[in-house]
Design an enzyme around this catalytic site. Structure first.
Site, PDB file in Angstrom:
ATOM      1  CB  CYS A  52      -7.566   3.078  -1.957  1.00 35.86           C
ATOM      2  SG  CYS A  52      -6.228   1.968  -2.407  1.00 35.86           S
ATOM      3  CB  CYS A  56      -6.069  -2.987   2.934  1.00 38.38           C
ATOM      4  SG  CYS A  56      -4.944  -2.848   1.533  1.00 38.38           S
ATOM      5  CB  CYS A  59      -7.483   0.432   4.583  1.00 41.35           C
ATOM      6  SG  CYS A  59      -6.995   2.115   4.132  1.00 41.35           S
ATOM      7  CB  CYS A  96       5.391  10.192   6.655  1.00 42.36           C
ATOM      8  SG  CYS A  96       6.756   9.899   7.776  1.00 42.36           S
ATOM      9  CB  CYS A 128       8.857   9.107   4.689  1.00 42.26           C
ATOM     10  SG  CYS A 128       8.248   7.407   4.560  1.00 42.26           S
ATOM     11  CB  CYS A 188       9.669   3.166   6.033  1.00 40.57           C
ATOM     12  SG  CYS A 188       8.484   3.242   7.395  1.00 40.57           S
ATOM     13  NE  ARG A 260      10.220   5.355  11.226  1.00 45.08           N
ATOM     14  CZ  ARG A 260      11.111   6.339  11.404  1.00 45.08           C
ATOM     15  NH1 ARG A 260      10.900   7.258  12.317  1.00 45.08           N
ATOM     16  NH2 ARG A 260      12.201   6.404  10.661  1.00 45.08           N
TER      17      ARG A 260
HETATM   18  N1  SAM Z   1      -1.846   2.966  -0.055  1.00 46.89           N
HETATM   19  C1  SAM Z   1      -0.519   2.794   0.405  1.00 46.89           C
HETATM   20  C2  SAM Z   1      -0.225   1.384   0.845  1.00 46.89           C
HETATM   21  O1  SAM Z   1      -1.123   0.696   1.341  1.00 46.89           O
HETATM   22  O2  SAM Z   1       0.910   0.970   0.709  1.00 46.89           O
HETATM   23  C3  SAM Z   1      -0.113   3.765   1.488  1.00 46.89           C
HETATM   24  C4  SAM Z   1      -1.070   4.170   2.591  1.00 46.89           C
HETATM   25  S1  SAM Z   1      -1.562   2.890   3.713  1.00 46.89           S
HETATM   26  C5  SAM Z   1      -2.884   3.688   4.559  1.00 46.89           C
HETATM   27  C6  SAM Z   1      -0.191   2.752   4.875  1.00 46.89           C
HETATM   28  C7  SAM Z   1      -0.275   1.744   5.988  1.00 46.89           C
HETATM   29  O3  SAM Z   1      -1.123   2.235   7.024  1.00 46.89           O
HETATM   30  C8  SAM Z   1      -0.839   0.378   5.694  1.00 46.89           C
HETATM   31  O4  SAM Z   1       0.090  -0.471   5.091  1.00 46.89           O
HETATM   32  C9  SAM Z   1      -1.185  -0.129   7.088  1.00 46.89           C
HETATM   33  O5  SAM Z   1      -0.097  -0.823   7.644  1.00 46.89           O
HETATM   34  C10 SAM Z   1      -1.448   1.160   7.873  1.00 46.89           C
HETATM   35  N2  SAM Z   1      -2.873   1.260   8.253  1.00 46.89           N
HETATM   36  C11 SAM Z   1      -3.898   1.616   7.457  1.00 46.89           C
HETATM   37  N3  SAM Z   1      -5.072   1.585   8.123  1.00 46.89           N
HETATM   38  C12 SAM Z   1      -4.786   1.197   9.390  1.00 46.89           C
HETATM   39  C13 SAM Z   1      -5.588   0.956  10.551  1.00 46.89           C
HETATM   40  N4  SAM Z   1      -6.912   1.091  10.539  1.00 46.89           N
HETATM   41  N5  SAM Z   1      -4.959   0.586  11.685  1.00 46.89           N
HETATM   42  C14 SAM Z   1      -3.607   0.435  11.696  1.00 46.89           C
HETATM   43  N6  SAM Z   1      -2.816   0.634  10.630  1.00 46.89           N
HETATM   44  C15 SAM Z   1      -3.381   0.993   9.483  1.00 46.89           C
HETATM   45 FE1  SF4 Z   2      -5.431   1.474  -0.351  1.00 44.07          FE
HETATM   46 FE2  SF4 Z   2      -5.699   1.606   2.287  1.00 44.07          FE
HETATM   47 FE3  SF4 Z   2      -4.795  -0.624   1.170  1.00 44.07          FE
HETATM   48 FE4  SF4 Z   2      -3.244   1.604   1.163  1.00 44.07          FE
HETATM   49  S1  SF4 Z   2      -3.902   0.437   2.941  1.00 44.07           S
HETATM   50  S2  SF4 Z   2      -3.601   0.199  -0.551  1.00 44.07           S
HETATM   51  S3  SF4 Z   2      -4.834   3.183   0.990  1.00 44.07           S
HETATM   52  S4  SF4 Z   2      -6.850   0.272   0.885  1.00 44.07           S
END
Ligand code: SAM
Ligand code: SF4
Ligand code: DTB
Length: 316
Positions: A52, A56, A59, A96, A128, A188, A260
Site C-alpha cells: 500500500c 499509516c 500498518c 469483511c 463488508c 463502519c 466491535r
Molecule cells: N486500506 C484500507 C484503509 O486503510 O482504509 C483498509 C484496510 S486497513 C488495514 C483497516 C484498518 O485496520 C485501519 O484503518 C486501522 O484502523 C486498522 N489497523 C491496521 N493495522 C492495525 C494495527 N497494527 N493495529 C490495530 N489496528 C490496525
Molecule cells: Fe494502506 Fe494500511 Fe493505511 Fe490501509 S491502513 S491505507 S492498508 S497503509
C-alpha cells in the site's frame, strides 16, 4: 436518546468517571438497544495484501516500512467465497474483505470486489469491505452489488492524525464516509487506541463519530497491534482498562451502533474481554487471522462465549 451535539468536555467527563459508574451507565444504554447475551461474529479476509502507498504508522501493509508482510496478488473470487462459506459454517454472520489500497480504482480488481460482495450476499451473510478512499459513484456500485457496510476508520482525533498518517487528510476520510452514506451503504467507522494518543484524543475521535448524523451503524475499537518494522513497533502495550473505557464511552454515545472489540484481542485475558462485553461491545472478529496479524482461535472464542453463558448472534 441519540444526540449529535456532544461537547469534548462532556465526553471526557464520561470517560474519566470511575470504571464501575462508567460500565453501569454503558450497560443501561446497551440493554435498551441490544441483547446483553449476544455477540456478532465477523470474519475478516485480506483479499489484496500489502504494497500500500499510504504511510499509516501502525500498518504492516504499508510499502513505506520493512515488515514481514510481502505484497501478494489479489485473491480470486472463488477463493474468497470458499473462505466466506467456511466462516458461515463456523458461525460468522458478517464477512469483511480488506484491500491494502490507498483508494479504489475502476477496473478488473474493483469488478472482482463487486463479484465477491454479490457472492457473500448470496450466502446470506452481511458483506463488508474496506478498500480505502471511495467516490460516491463507486459507493453506489457497491450498494448495487448488495454491500451491507463499508469500513473506513477515522483512527484517531483530527489533532493526532497528522502524527500517524501524512499521505491523506482527516477531511479525505470524512469525505469517503459521506460518500458511503449517500449511497445508502451502512457506515463502519472507528479507530485505534494505544498509538501514543491522549485520553482527550480518544474522546475527540468519539465526539466526531457520535456527532455524525446519522451515527455509524458499526464502530470498531482496535487496540494497536505493534508490528515489527512499523514506526509504532516499540510502543508500550495498551492497558486493557483503557480499552474498556473507550468501549463503554462509545456505547453511551452511540446507543444503537454495534461496538466491535477488534484488533488486539490476543493480548487480552478472557476476563478483560468479558469486561469489554459488559461495557457494551457486541461484536468480535472471529477466525485465526485479522488481515495480516493473529486473532484468538475459533475454539477459544466459542468456549469464552459458552462459559459466559453468551451466544453468537444469529443471521438476522
Ligand atoms: N486500506 C484500507 C484503509 O486503510 O482504509 C483498509 C484496510 S486497513 C488495514 C483497516 C484498518 O485496520 C485501519 O484503518 C486501522 O484502523 C486498522 N489497523 C491496521 N493495522 C492495525 C494495527 N497494527 N493495529 C490495530 N489496528 C490496525
Ligand atoms: Fe494502506 Fe494500511 Fe493505511 Fe490501509 S491502513 S491505507 S492498508 S497503509
Ligand atoms: C478494523 O477496524 N479492524 C480490522 C478491520 N477494521 C478491517 C482490521 C484490523 C487489522 C489489524 C492488523 C492486521 O491484521 O493487519
Amino acid at each position: 436518546m441519540i444526540r449529535h451535539d456532544h461537547s469534548l468536555a462532556e465526553i471526557e467527563a464520561l470517560y474519566n468517571q470511575s470504571l464501575p459508574r462508567l460500565i453501569r451507565q454503558a450497560q443501561a444504554v446497551h440493554e435498551q438497544h441490544h441483547s446483553p447475551d449476544e455477540v456478532q461474529l465477523c470474519t475478516l479476509l485480506s483479499v489484496k495484501t500489502g504494497g500500500c502507498q499510504e504511510d499509516c504508522a501502525y500498518c504492516p501493509q504499508s510499502s513505506k516500512y520493512e515488515t514481514a508482510v510481502d505484497p501478494q496478488r489479489m485473491l480470486k473470487v472463488d477463493e474468497v467465497l470458499d473462505s466466506a462459506r467456511k466462516a458461515k459454517d463456523a458461525g460468522a454472520t458478517r464477512f469483511c474483505m480488506g484491500a491494502a489500497w490507498r483508494e479504489v480504482k475502476e477496473g478488473p480488481a474493483f469488478d472482482s470486489v463487486l463479484n465477491m460482495v454479490r457472492g457473500v450476499k448470496e450466502l446470506g451473510m452481511e458483506a463488508c469491505v474496506t478498500l480505502g478512499m471511495l467516490t460516491e459513484d463507486q459507493a453506489v456500485r457497491l450498494a448495487d452489488a448488495g454491500l451491507t457496510a463499508y469500513n473506513h476508520n477515522l483512527d484517531t482525533s483530527r489533532e493526532f492524525y497528522g502524527k500517524i498518517i501524512s499521505t491523506r487528510t482527516y477531511e479525505d476520510r470524512l469525505t469517503t464516509i459521506r460518500n458511503v452514506r449517500k449511497a445508502g451503504v451502512t457506515v463502519c467507522c472507528g479507530g485505534i487506541i494505544g498509538m501514543g494518543e491522549s485520553v482527550r484524543d480518544r474522546c475527540a475521535m468519539l465526539m466526531t463519530l457520535a456527532n455524525l448524523d446519522p451515527q455509524p451503524e458499526s464502530v470498531p475499537v482496535n487496540m494497536l497491534v505493534p508490528v515489527e518494522g512499523t514506526p509504532l513497533e516499540n510502543l508500550p502495550e495498551t492497558d486493557p482498562l483503557e480499552l474498556v473505557r473507550t468501549i463503554a464511552t462509545a456505547r453511551i454515545l452511540m446507543p444503537k451502533a454495534k461496538v466491535r472489540l477488534s484488533a488486539g484481542r490476543t493480548k487480552l485475558s478472557r476476563e478483560a474481554q468479558l469486561l469489554c462485553f459488559l461495557a457494551g461491545a457486541n461484536s468480535v472478529f472471529y477466525g485465526e487471522k485479522l488481515l495480516t496479524t493473529g486473532n484468538p482461535d475459533v475454539q477459544e472464542d466459542q468456549a469464552l462465549l459458552r462459559d459466559a453463558g453468551m451466544r453468537p448472534a444469529a443471521l438476522g
